[in-house]
Design an enzyme around this catalytic site. Sequence first.
Site, short mmCIF file in Angstrom:
data_model
loop_
_atom_site.label_atom_id
_atom_site.label_comp_id
_atom_site.label_asym_id
_atom_site.label_seq_id
_atom_site.Cartn_x
_atom_site.Cartn_y
_atom_site.Cartn_z
N ASN A 159 0.84 -1.21 0.00
CA ASN A 159 0.00 0.00 0.00
C ASN A 159 0.86 1.25 0.00
O ASN A 159 0.53 2.25 -0.64
CB ASN A 159 -0.96 0.00 1.19
CG ASN A 159 -2.20 -0.83 0.91
OD1 ASN A 159 -3.06 -0.42 0.13
ND2 ASN A 159 -2.29 -2.00 1.54
N HIS A 216 -8.37 -1.29 5.73
CA HIS A 216 -8.68 -2.63 6.26
C HIS A 216 -9.26 -3.49 5.13
O HIS A 216 -10.10 -3.01 4.37
CB HIS A 216 -9.68 -2.51 7.41
CG HIS A 216 -9.99 -3.83 8.04
ND1 HIS A 216 -9.08 -4.49 8.83
CD2 HIS A 216 -11.09 -4.62 7.97
CE1 HIS A 216 -9.60 -5.64 9.23
NE2 HIS A 216 -10.82 -5.74 8.72
N GLU A 275 -7.38 -2.19 -2.69
CA GLU A 275 -6.78 -1.35 -1.64
C GLU A 275 -5.83 -0.33 -2.25
O GLU A 275 -5.80 0.83 -1.85
CB GLU A 275 -5.99 -2.21 -0.64
CG GLU A 275 -6.84 -3.12 0.21
CD GLU A 275 -5.99 -3.87 1.25
OE1 GLU A 275 -5.06 -3.27 1.81
OE2 GLU A 275 -6.25 -5.06 1.48
C1 GRF Z 1 -3.37 -4.76 3.93
O1 GRF Z 1 -4.18 -5.84 3.57
C2 GRF Z 1 -4.12 -3.77 4.77
O2 GRF Z 1 -5.47 -3.69 4.44
C3 GRF Z 1 -3.97 -4.35 6.16
O3 GRF Z 1 -2.66 -4.84 6.20
C4 GRF Z 1 -2.25 -5.20 4.88
C5 GRF Z 1 -0.97 -4.47 4.60
O4 GRF Z 1 -0.39 -4.85 3.37
N1 GRF Z 1 -4.25 -3.35 7.18
P1 GRF Z 1 0.82 -4.06 2.78
O5 GRF Z 1 1.92 -4.05 3.86
O6 GRF Z 1 0.39 -2.67 2.44
O7 GRF Z 1 1.28 -4.82 1.57
#
Ligand code: GRF
Length: 196
Positions: A16, A112, A177
Amino acid sequence: MNKVNVAVLISGRGSNLKAILEAEKNNQLGEAKVTLIISNRSDAKGLEYARDYNKKIEIIENSRSSSREEYDKLLIDLLHQNSINLVVLAGFMRILSSLIVNEFQNKIINIHPALLPSFPGLYAQKQALDLGVKITGCTVHFVDEKVDHGPIILQDSIPIFDEDTEESLSKRILKKEHQLLPRAIKLISTPSGKGL
Ligand code: GRF
């Protein structure tokens, strides 16, 4: 218009974070400017992205404090020192105390992998599969004292297929996401709803 200084907090993979940095590079974050990446783990894989994009990195290891409040005090100081106006939790695996939630009220957001208020907590994708729901998704929300709780900013949904596994479902949600979080940052960093 003043820039909104954004800190992104991570603990692991950082996909992310990468999506946010890529959006910023493509001028898709509006008035938001990512000025700081914070991790509670020095070995977080996502820190590679922070380095790739030449971002300032600060590590506050969990071991630096003996209580949640003590940790959050370190965090608050760091955020103020860097004039941060928006805190983005992107896979930050710590629960925040009311100390920081009050100090940065409506200025901390979280992503989330479920349609909150359904399936808060860990393994949200597995929770959805186990219960047999047919639609799930992801949520960006303002953070309050409860885990994965607070006013919802944006959501996106996806269908769950019969053949889905936790892995295939997680992958499809993650793709959403990566679109939703940069959109939310732009939205709340832009005055009078123009960020939509
Ligand atoms: C994601 O699925 C987010 O929604 C959750 O933790 C994960 C983090 O993934 N809170 P990344 O580290 O951004 O790849």
